[in-house]
Design an enzyme around this catalytic site. Structure first.
Site, short mmCIF file in Angstrom:
data_model
loop_
_atom_site.label_atom_id
_atom_site.label_comp_id
_atom_site.label_asym_id
_atom_site.label_seq_id
_atom_site.Cartn_x
_atom_site.Cartn_y
_atom_site.Cartn_z
N THR A 216 -17.34 0.11 -13.83
CA THR A 216 -17.17 -0.71 -12.93
C THR A 216 -18.13 -1.98 -13.72
OG1 THR A 216 -18.39 -1.72 -10.63
CG2 THR A 216 -19.25 -0.03 -12.05
N SER A 217 -17.51 -3.19 -13.38
CA SER A 217 -18.14 -4.51 -13.97
C SER A 217 -19.45 -4.73 -13.34
CB SER A 217 -17.31 -5.55 -13.54
OG SER A 217 -17.44 -6.08 -12.27
N ARG B 104 1.31 1.73 -3.66
CA ARG B 104 0.06 2.49 -4.11
C ARG B 104 -0.10 3.95 -3.64
NH1 ARG B 104 0.97 -2.10 -4.90
NH2 ARG B 104 2.04 -0.96 -6.75
N TYR C 258 0.85 -1.24 0.00
CA TYR C 258 -0.40 0.14 -0.01
C TYR C 258 0.87 1.25 -0.01
CZ TYR C 258 -4.21 -3.22 0.42
OH TYR C 258 -4.72 -4.17 0.38
N HIS D 20 -14.60 1.37 -0.21
CA HIS D 20 -13.47 0.47 -0.05
C HIS D 20 -12.50 1.11 0.84
CE1 HIS D 20 -15.36 -2.48 -3.37
NE2 HIS D 20 -16.07 -2.42 -2.21
N GLN E 298 -15.91 2.81 -5.45
CA GLN E 298 -15.21 1.55 -4.97
C GLN E 298 -13.61 1.98 -5.06
OE1 GLN E 298 -17.05 -2.02 -6.70
NE2 GLN E 298 -18.01 -0.95 -8.34
N ASN E 299 -13.25 2.88 -5.35
CA ASN E 299 -11.73 3.09 -5.45
C ASN E 299 -11.24 3.75 -4.26
OD1 ASN E 299 -11.93 2.33 -8.39
ND2 ASN E 299 -12.51 4.35 -8.96
#
Length: 232
Positions: free
Chosen positions: A173-174, A59, A56, A107, A89-90
């Site tokens: 998004t999926s 990131r 992280y 998230h 969601q990012n």
């Protein structure tokens, strides 16, 4: 002056990918070469805290090298005429960088860490987090990320926002990862739903909607086109 209608925007990895941030998980189950079970689960944390913190940290450093793209910037423009809430969601901060003012991070956030002993102790964190970094109560700090198998604290807030939406924008998004993928099911039956993604996947909740418009384009172009229409 029109009454300020409410727009809820649901964003996923696709919008950030166009800024150079890799999607959370590739088709082979890896996240930038790492097994997600090693870096995105409580079990992985207990097994190797140093590995997880380093992942992280990398990131977080990357956030200093990327910028919001045309999709992020266009969403900000909607605030001129609408009450806009972004549910993402990012875990990056690209919506914040673009100037959006009302953002729910389902998230978690890369630029925050929290106590492993008291989840209410959350700190803004710009640099690396390492073993020995502790909260004011003396507990080790961990990434402020919702890992697989953990509860999603912001989910109820997101549902409350969806209930009152006039328009739902789904971007990048999926629509396959729950509980986020099920949020659209809470939208009013007369809400207009727009799904922007180059490879749209129509899940069960979307199949139930007659007022769905699919825009099979990347966020940078698809969002721009839709925002221009909504701002007419």
């Amino acid at each position: 002056m029109r009454k300020r209608e409410k727009i809820v925007v649901l964003t996923g990895a696709g919008i950030s990918a166009e800024s150079g941030i890799n999607t959370f998980r590739d088709a082979d189950g890896l996240w930038e070469g790492h097994d997600v079970m090693e870096v995105a689960t409580p079990e992985g944390w207990r097994k190797n805290k140093e590995l997880v913190l380093d992942f992280y940290n990398q990131r977080r450093r990357q956030l200093k090298t990327v910028s919001p793209n045309a999709g992020h910037l266009a969403l900000k423009e909607l605030e001129a005429q609408y009450d806009v809430v972004i549910v993402t969601q990012n875990v990056d901060n690209l919506h914040e960088q673009a100037g959006s003012t009302n953002i729910i991070h389902l998230h978690g956030e890369l630029r925050k860490v929290r106590s492993t002993g008291d989840e209410t102790l959350i700190y803004d964190w710009e640099e690396d987090c390492v073993l020995g970094d502790r909260c004011k109560k003396g507990y080790q700090l961990r990434p402020h990320i919702v890992w697989f198998g953990e509860a999603v604290p912001a989910l109820e807030d997101a549902v409350d926002e969806i209930y009152g939406a006039h328009h739902i924008l789904i971007v990048g998004t999926s629509m396959q990862v729950y509980p986020a993928a099920g949020l659209v099911g809470y939208a009013p039956r007369d809400a207009n739903i727009y799904y922007i993604d180059p490879r749209p996947s129509i899940n069960y909740e979307l199949q139930q909607r007659s007022n769905l418009e699919v825009i099979a384009e990347p966020a940078t172009t698809g969002v721009r086109k839709l925002v221009d229409r909504l701002l007419l």
